[in-house]
Design an enzyme around this catalytic site. Structure first.
Site, PDB file in Angstrom:
ATOM      1  N   ASP A  33      10.744  -5.855  -5.168  1.00 15.45           N
ATOM      2  CA  ASP A  33       9.747  -6.699  -4.502  1.00 15.45           C
ATOM      3  C   ASP A  33       9.890  -8.117  -5.036  1.00 15.45           C
ATOM      4  O   ASP A  33       9.636  -8.359  -6.209  1.00 15.45           O
ATOM      5  CB  ASP A  33       8.326  -6.178  -4.734  1.00 15.45           C
ATOM      6  N   ARG A  75       0.826  -1.213   0.000  1.00 11.98           N
ATOM      7  CA  ARG A  75       0.000   0.000   0.000  1.00 11.98           C
ATOM      8  C   ARG A  75       0.861   1.264   0.000  1.00 11.98           C
ATOM      9  O   ARG A  75       0.694   2.137  -0.844  1.00 11.98           O
ATOM     10  CB  ARG A  75      -0.914   0.044   1.245  1.00 11.98           C
ATOM     11  N   ILE A  76       1.772   1.375   0.960  1.00 14.82           N
ATOM     12  CA  ILE A  76       2.568   2.601   1.066  1.00 14.82           C
ATOM     13  C   ILE A  76       3.574   2.694  -0.079  1.00 14.82           C
ATOM     14  O   ILE A  76       3.758   3.762  -0.669  1.00 14.82           O
ATOM     15  CB  ILE A  76       3.260   2.699   2.444  1.00 14.82           C
ATOM     16  N   THR A 109      -6.370  -1.961   7.800  1.00 14.40           N
ATOM     17  CA  THR A 109      -5.076  -2.059   7.112  1.00 14.40           C
ATOM     18  C   THR A 109      -4.813  -3.511   6.720  1.00 14.40           C
ATOM     19  O   THR A 109      -5.540  -4.421   7.120  1.00 14.40           O
ATOM     20  CB  THR A 109      -3.916  -1.546   7.990  1.00 14.40           C
ATOM     21  N   THR A 162      -1.834   0.959  20.073  1.00 16.50           N
ATOM     22  CA  THR A 162      -1.036   1.774  19.158  1.00 16.50           C
ATOM     23  C   THR A 162       0.036   2.500  19.958  1.00 16.50           C
ATOM     24  O   THR A 162      -0.222   2.955  21.075  1.00 16.50           O
ATOM     25  CB  THR A 162      -1.888   2.808  18.381  1.00 16.50           C
ATOM     26  N   GLY A 163       1.209   2.591  19.381  1.00 16.69           N
ATOM     27  CA  GLY A 163       2.296   3.324  20.034  1.00 16.69           C
ATOM     28  C   GLY A 163       2.363   4.762  19.573  1.00 16.69           C
ATOM     29  O   GLY A 163       3.295   5.496  19.917  1.00 16.69           O
ATOM     30  N   ASN A 221      -4.813   8.158   6.092  1.00 13.16           N
ATOM     31  CA  ASN A 221      -3.677   7.415   6.643  1.00 13.16           C
ATOM     32  C   ASN A 221      -2.777   6.810   5.572  1.00 13.16           C
ATOM     33  O   ASN A 221      -1.655   6.420   5.851  1.00 13.16           O
ATOM     34  CB  ASN A 221      -4.157   6.321   7.606  1.00 13.16           C
ATOM     35  N   CYS A 241       1.478   6.841  10.510  1.00 11.66           N
ATOM     36  CA  CYS A 241       0.487   7.784   9.988  1.00 11.66           C
ATOM     37  C   CYS A 241      -0.228   8.500  11.129  1.00 11.66           C
ATOM     38  O   CYS A 241      -0.505   9.702  11.051  1.00 11.66           O
ATOM     39  CB  CYS A 241      -0.513   7.065   9.090  1.00 11.66           C
TER      40      CYS A 241
END
EC number: 1.2.1.12
Length: 337
Positions: free
Chosen positions: A35, A13-14, A184, A213-214, A318, A154
């Site tokens: 990849d 995705r990113i 995600t 989440t951090g 995001n 994000c």
């Protein structure tokens, strides 16, 4: 002026969206993609067609051969190496590598790219030990001798600019963040095994899933003045893109909600223009799809209990906003050479 040459490791995705951002930039040149799991014809298909961000319409994308893609007339080399140190970034002049596999997120693993000829690595995820930079917040602390950086998450990119403005103007005593976050790729389409996070293994499209989440704690890394003052959690919800941060804080200096709005608006139109946004319209999540800003403050959605205790709401795409910041961070790093 010479273009900034970048390579992308991991065409997920990113990775694909960073490629879209780079290919629409006059000062950045995408020279290679690595990849090992995707063939060139499948890369072309995945790049061209995107359920969330729509079909690529800027120029034709096609396969030249098994090791080259053509974006219009522009050739982009394709590698299929599993081991980062084997990727020949130097052979195509890729100075900056975007590490977007989600696998090589610490300094030691990301440093393998340097062996292949890359000069700098930007990890498109939080890192346990690489210095983290959030554009608009602490990127000016980057020094040119730092070779491996993290663009944080994000959510940290959404939260940090807002937290900085509020802390600079009014002081934050302490705060809690909740991000209502789109699905995600790590989530499951139907209930499946997820031994580290049992709830995370439940069907993404049918559930609101509490998650850790951090992102809030990470704000303390990019803004040390807030270290230990923020923490937070996440709810994964059945939408495919665009998330929203709910930041509830206790302020040192008493302020009306109108004063807070004015402070955010001033920064959104001033030093943080393009990073922090400000909206007063009655918008919903899809209205922010494709928004390149890190954080868009929703003036109507926030509330104040009293002069020292407020809930602030800020939206973010995001995927697209974050991918745009990855390229912005590379631009900033390049400007310090």
């Amino acid at each position: 002026m010479a273009k900034i040459k970048i390579g992308i490791n991991g065409f997920g995705r990113i990775g694909r969206l960073v490629a879209r951002v780079a290919l629409q930039s006059d000062d950045v040149e995408l020279v290679a993609v690595n990849d090992p799991f995707i063939s060139t014809d499948y890369m072309t298909y995945m790049f061209k067609y995107d359920t969330v961000h729509g079909q690529w319409k800027h120029h034709e994308v096609k396969v030249k051969d098994s090791k080259t893609l053509l974006f219009g007339e522009k050739e982009v080399a394709v590698f299929g190496c599993r081991n980062p140190e084997e990727i020949p970034w130097g052979s195509v002049g890729a100075e900056y590598v975007v590490e977007s596999t989600g696998v090589f997120t610490d300094q030691e693993k990301a440093a393998a790219h340097l062996k292949g000829g890359a000069k700098k690595v930007v990890i498109s995820a939080p890192s346990k030990d690489a210095p983290m930079f959030v554009v608009g917040v602490n990127e000016k602390e980057y020094k040119s001798d730092i070779n491996i950086v993290s663009n944080a998450s994000c959510t940290t990119n959404c939260l940090a600019p807002l937290a900085k403005v509020i802390n600079d103007k009014f002081g934050i005593v302490e705060g809690l963040m909740t991000t209502v976050h789109a699905i995600t790729a790590t989530q499951k389409t139907v209930d499946g095994p997820s031994s580290k996070d049992w709830r995370g293994g439940r069907a993404a499209s049918f559930n609101i899933i509490p998650s850790s989440t951090g992102a809030a704690k990470a704000v303390g890394k990019v803004l040390p003045v807030l270290n230990g003052k923020l923490t937070g959690m996440s709810f994964r919800v059945p939408t495919v893109d665009v998330s929203v941060v709910d930041l509830t804080v206790r302020l040192e200096k008493s302020a009306t909600y109108d004063e807070i709005k004015a402070a955010v608006k001033a920064e959104a139109e001033g030093s943080l223009k393009g990073i922090l946004g400000y909206v007063e319209e009655d918008l919903v999540s899809t209205d922010f799809q494709g928004d390149s800003r890190s954080s868009i403050f929703d003036a109507k959605a926030g509330i104040a209990l009293n002069g020292n205790f407020v809930k602030l709401v800020s939206w973010y795409d995001n995927e697209w906003g974050y991918s745009t910041r990855v390229v912005d961070l590379i631009r900033h790093m390049n400007s310090t050479k």
